[in-house]
Write a protein that holds these residues in place. Structure first.
Motif, PDB file in Angstrom:
ATOM      1  N   THR A  27      75.387  56.231  37.640  1.00  0.00           N
ATOM      2  CA  THR A  27      76.501  55.456  38.200  1.00  0.00           C
ATOM      3  C   THR A  27      77.604  55.165  37.199  1.00  0.00           C
ATOM      4  N   THR A  49      70.228  58.340  39.916  1.00  0.00           N
ATOM      5  CA  THR A  49      69.571  57.039  39.994  1.00  0.00           C
ATOM      6  C   THR A  49      70.391  55.971  39.282  1.00  0.00           C
ATOM      7  N   ARG A  51      70.997  51.236  39.272  1.00  0.00           N
ATOM      8  CA  ARG A  51      70.748  49.945  39.914  1.00  0.00           C
ATOM      9  C   ARG A  51      71.979  49.422  40.650  1.00  0.00           C
ATOM     10  N   ASN A  52      73.137  50.023  40.408  1.00  0.00           N
ATOM     11  CA  ASN A  52      74.393  49.514  40.962  1.00  0.00           C
ATOM     12  C   ASN A  52      74.772  50.299  42.216  1.00  0.00           C
ATOM     13  N   VAL A  53      74.454  49.742  43.360  1.00  0.00           N
ATOM     14  CA  VAL A  53      74.691  50.439  44.630  1.00  0.00           C
ATOM     15  C   VAL A  53      76.177  50.634  44.892  1.00  0.00           C
ATOM     16  N   GLU A  76      68.150  54.185  44.327  1.00  0.00           N
ATOM     17  CA  GLU A  76      68.150  52.931  43.575  1.00  0.00           C
ATOM     18  C   GLU A  76      66.826  52.809  42.828  1.00  0.00           C
ATOM     19  N   ASP A  78      64.950  50.979  39.056  1.00  0.00           N
ATOM     20  CA  ASP A  78      64.947  50.225  37.807  1.00  0.00           C
ATOM     21  C   ASP A  78      63.956  50.900  36.869  1.00  0.00           C
ATOM     22  N   GLY A  88      60.801  54.884  44.029  1.00  0.00           N
ATOM     23  CA  GLY A  88      62.094  55.540  44.206  1.00  0.00           C
ATOM     24  C   GLY A  88      61.948  57.023  44.485  1.00  0.00           C
TER      25      GLY A  88
END
Length: 315
Positions: A27, A49, A51-53, A76, A78, A88
């Protein structure tokens, strides 16, 4: 050693038709820059991959504006949580083959702390998370090796900062990792812990190559790059990086430059050019022989992967 004098991903990455790609930390920074570069070469599908959608959705919109037929999926995840990584892959990865995996994400010089699973946080994120991801994706990587003319690659992003592992006797302190220690060190503790995790990246890549020779597995140093991971440092760590890069005559690179080494290893170089298990500096410089003895220690690499698999088996 002479490297690649000119590498332009837009011109030198071949058509990727039919290939499935996965990039961690996609991201922002080098991960997002990698996704953009791959999308221009017509792969079958790109997974990334993070964490920030909202950042993921913005990247997908940006790429589709330039490449309307690009197929992208955000997972998504972690990396500091082994269950999050496993889940995931189970719920987000929908193909039966995978040709390119870039273990790109990472954290740097963090304060003492433990992951949700009880492991030193930098080691958990930079090594264990990627090891779990690679383990879960291994069946799809191996399936891809069975096709005619197969060219399957795993690129693990390490760092010259791996050398800070010298602050840990033997390079990897399995005893402290097993005990749930935050691994306090009086001198440069965050960097020593970071060095251990980046040493693990190198050892992991070399042992993966030994165990699965049909998969081309290498580790790389991207250079010192203006990514959020580096530019958002504060206090002593920011000063430390500024001073050490200045003393070393190291120039900071933009992400578009810093991404070149991993793109070259992942898709730009011909398979026959890459040394399986090797370590590459920008761009395309095989610099294995300059690594510390711990980084080149095959027994330590085997011990690390055996230990890692015993950890992953608990999840």
């Amino acid at each position: 050693m002479q490297g690649v004098t000119a590498f332009d991903p837009a011109k030198d990455i071949p058509d990727l038709t039919g290939k499935v790609i996965l990039v961690t930390g996609g991201t922002a920074g080098l991960g997002a820059t990698s996704v953009r570069a791959f999308a221009a070469q017509n792969p079958s599908h790109i997974y990334f991959t993070g964490r920030n959608v909202s950042a993921a959705n913005a990247l997908i919109s940006e790429i589709k504006a330039k490449h309307p037929t690009a197929a992208l999926t955000f997972i998504e995840m972690d990396l500091s949580s082994l269950q999050s990584v496993k889940q995931g892959v189970l719920t987000g990865f929908k193909h039966d083959h995978l040709e390119i995996l870039i273990n790109n994400a990472g954290i740097i010089a963090k304060p003492q702390g433990l992951s949700t699973d009880g492991y030193e946080i930098q080691f958990a994120t930079n090594h264990l998370g990627h090891a779990m991801l690679t383990q879960q994706l291994l069946p799809y990587l191996l399936t891809a090796t069975q096709t005619p003319g197969a060219d399957v690659r795993v690129v693990t992003v390490s760092s010259d900062g791996y050398a800070a592992h010298r602050g840990i006797k033997g390079g990897i302190s399995f005893t402290e990792l097993d005990s749930g220690s935050t691994m306090s060190r009086t001198v440069l503790g965050p960097w020593v812990r970071y060095g251990q995790s980046k040493l693990a990246n190198i050892l992991f890549a070399s042992e993966l190559a030994r165990r699965y020779p049909n998969i081309t597995s290498v580790s790389i140093h991207p250079g010192v790059v203006e990514t959020p991971m580096n530019t958002e440092m504060r206090g002593f760590n920011k000063k430390f990086v500024s001073i050490t890069t200045w003393l070393g005559g190291i120039k900071w690179m933009k992400p578009e430059q810093g991404v070149l080494n991993q793109l070259w290893c992942a898709a730009g170089a011909k398979k026959e050019v890459l040394k399986n298990g090797g370590f590459y500096r920008p761009v395309g410089v095989d610099d294995w022989e300059t690594l510390t003895k711990e980084a080149r220690d095959g027994e330590l690499a085997k011990k690390l992967l055996d230990w890692t698999e015993s950890v992953l088996d608990n999840f």
